[in-house]
Design a protein around this motif. Sequence first.
Motif, PDB file in Angstrom:
ATOM      1  N   LYS A   1      14.881   6.708  20.312  1.00 15.42           N
ATOM      2  CA  LYS A   1      13.853   5.945  19.600  1.00 15.42           C
ATOM      3  C   LYS A   1      13.918   6.273  18.112  1.00 15.42           C
ATOM      4  O   LYS A   1      14.426   7.325  17.736  1.00 15.42           O
ATOM      5  N   PRO A   2      13.411   5.397  17.246  1.00 19.73           N
ATOM      6  CA  PRO A   2      13.459   5.675  15.796  1.00 19.73           C
ATOM      7  C   PRO A   2      12.709   6.966  15.449  1.00 19.73           C
ATOM      8  O   PRO A   2      11.784   7.380  16.155  1.00 19.73           O
ATOM      9  N   PHE A   3      13.140   7.586  14.354  1.00 24.69           N
ATOM     10  CA  PHE A   3      12.461   8.792  13.877  1.00 24.69           C
ATOM     11  C   PHE A   3      11.027   8.459  13.479  1.00 24.69           C
ATOM     12  O   PHE A   3      10.737   7.342  13.038  1.00 24.69           O
ATOM     13  N   THR A   4      10.142   9.448  13.606  1.00 21.93           N
ATOM     14  CA  THR A   4       8.769   9.273  13.125  1.00 21.93           C
ATOM     15  C   THR A   4       8.767   9.375  11.604  1.00 21.93           C
ATOM     16  O   THR A   4       9.749   9.822  10.996  1.00 21.93           O
ATOM     17  N   LEU A   5       7.662   8.975  10.991  1.00 23.46           N
ATOM     18  CA  LEU A   5       7.561   9.018   9.529  1.00 23.46           C
ATOM     19  C   LEU A   5       7.739  10.442   9.010  1.00 23.46           C
ATOM     20  O   LEU A   5       8.429  10.669   8.016  1.00 23.46           O
TER      21      LEU A   5
ATOM     22  N   GLY B   1      15.061  10.512   4.201  1.00 18.76           N
ATOM     23  CA  GLY B   1      15.466   9.122   4.445  1.00 18.76           C
ATOM     24  C   GLY B   1      16.521   9.056   5.524  1.00 18.76           C
ATOM     25  O   GLY B   1      17.309   9.987   5.697  1.00 18.76           O
ATOM     26  N   ILE B   2      16.536   7.945   6.263  1.00 14.93           N
ATOM     27  CA  ILE B   2      17.496   7.804   7.360  1.00 14.93           C
ATOM     28  C   ILE B   2      18.419   6.602   7.178  1.00 14.93           C
ATOM     29  O   ILE B   2      19.359   6.423   7.936  1.00 14.93           O
ATOM     30  N   GLY B   3      18.162   5.770   6.178  1.00 13.14           N
ATOM     31  CA  GLY B   3      18.961   4.574   5.965  1.00 13.14           C
ATOM     32  C   GLY B   3      19.981   4.763   4.861  1.00 13.14           C
ATOM     33  O   GLY B   3      19.770   5.519   3.915  1.00 13.14           O
TER      34      GLY B   3
END
Length: 141
Positions: A22-26, A34-36
């Motif tokens: 699942k996507p990382f939490t904030l 940052g993840i992008g």
Amino acid sequence: MLLNVSYNDKKITKKVDDEVGKPFTLKERLKLGGIGSPKLFIKETSIEIQNLLILDNNRNSCNIEMRPKGIIVRFRSLLETYALVIPYYKLTIYKGDFAVYSIYRDHYFIKVQSDTKAIQKYFRKLLDYKADNAPTSIEDL
């Protein structure tokens, strides 16, 4: 796995989440800085991806999203968005000559231009995260 992710389909979302988490939490995103990725310009691709990209006349670009168990490489063709979903245990990255990074999963590959420090820094962060969090044995999968 190459998927069309243009539409909000629960089956496709579940497939992606099962494959790379699942996507990382904030909070996790802030901790990682940052993840992008920045915008990546595509130099060369495998034939399946190339067949999608040649449908329009736009400059071919993509971006990468980090997930807990892998990455998602997203690109657009016509009005559709496609995702190449790559778990860390299948991810191979090569840095080639002339500032090019090659991203491989099985028979799919995308070669992207890495002409800025931001892109090189992102790939360093990605490789470090993969080294720290990739499964070390088959039981970890």
